[in-house]
Scaffold this motif. Structure first.
Motif, PDB file in Angstrom:
ATOM      1  N   GLN A   8      28.509  87.216  55.297  1.00 30.93           N
ATOM      2  CA  GLN A   8      27.380  86.407  55.792  1.00 30.93           C
ATOM      3  C   GLN A   8      26.160  87.296  56.040  1.00 30.93           C
ATOM      4  OE1 GLN A   8      29.114  84.435  59.191  1.00 30.93           O
ATOM      5  NE2 GLN A   8      29.586  82.577  57.999  1.00 30.93           N
ATOM      6  N   TYR A   9      26.379  88.470  56.582  1.00 37.74           N
ATOM      7  CA  TYR A   9      25.283  89.403  56.828  1.00 37.74           C
ATOM      8  C   TYR A   9      24.646  89.837  55.502  1.00 37.74           C
ATOM      9  CZ  TYR A   9      22.722  93.493  58.443  1.00 37.74           C
ATOM     10  OH  TYR A   9      21.749  94.415  58.696  1.00 37.74           O
ATOM     11  N   GLN A  12      22.581  86.981  54.189  1.00 34.00           N
ATOM     12  CA  GLN A  12      21.302  86.868  54.910  1.00 34.00           C
ATOM     13  C   GLN A  12      20.318  87.929  54.431  1.00 34.00           C
ATOM     14  OE1 GLN A  12      20.196  84.556  56.922  1.00 34.00           O
ATOM     15  NE2 GLN A  12      22.125  83.431  56.721  1.00 34.00           N
ATOM     16  N   GLU A  16      16.727  87.132  52.643  1.00 35.64           N
ATOM     17  CA  GLU A  16      15.469  87.704  53.139  1.00 35.64           C
ATOM     18  C   GLU A  16      14.759  88.490  52.034  1.00 35.64           C
ATOM     19  OE1 GLU A  16      12.291  88.410  55.424  1.00 35.64           O
ATOM     20  OE2 GLU A  16      13.935  87.036  55.902  1.00 35.64           O
TER      21      GLU A  16
END
Length: 104
Positions: A8-9, A12, A16
């Motif tokens: 998930q990180y 993200q 971005e």
């Protein structure tokens, strides 16, 4: 393989990164549009100048070609700085004032 939290990180971070790239692309597209407008404006100005210069240049070329072919050129009126209303005899009696000057 990573855990769900690591994935998930990473997702993200990629999202971005894509947003930053999209923002950069939008900025560059805007700059490109502005430069296209400037190019179009300058092209229009250049076309205006060419429409004036080409006929004048072609006319000058025709005149120089006709001169080279031996056709007579039209003479221009001359301007004379000498007075035409006075007789030279009348002017011979005129004395001009003399003003002494220092060597400096």
């Amino acid at each position: 393989m990573g855990t769900l939290r690591d994935l998930q990180y990473a997702l993200q971070e990629k999202i971005e990164e894509l947003r930053q790239r999209d923002a950069l692309i939008d900025e560059l597209e805007l700059e490109l549009d502005q430069k296209d407008e400037l190019i179009q404006k300058l092209q229009n100005e250049l076309d205006k100048y060419r429409s004036v210069i080409r006929p004048a240049t072609q006319q000058a070329q025709k005149q120089s070609a006709s001169t080279l072919q031996g056709e007579p050129r039209t003479k221009r009126q001359a301007i004379s700085a000498e007075p035409t209303a006075f007789d030279i005899q009348d002017l011979s009696h005129v004395t001009l004032p003399f003003y002494p000057k220092s060597p400096q």
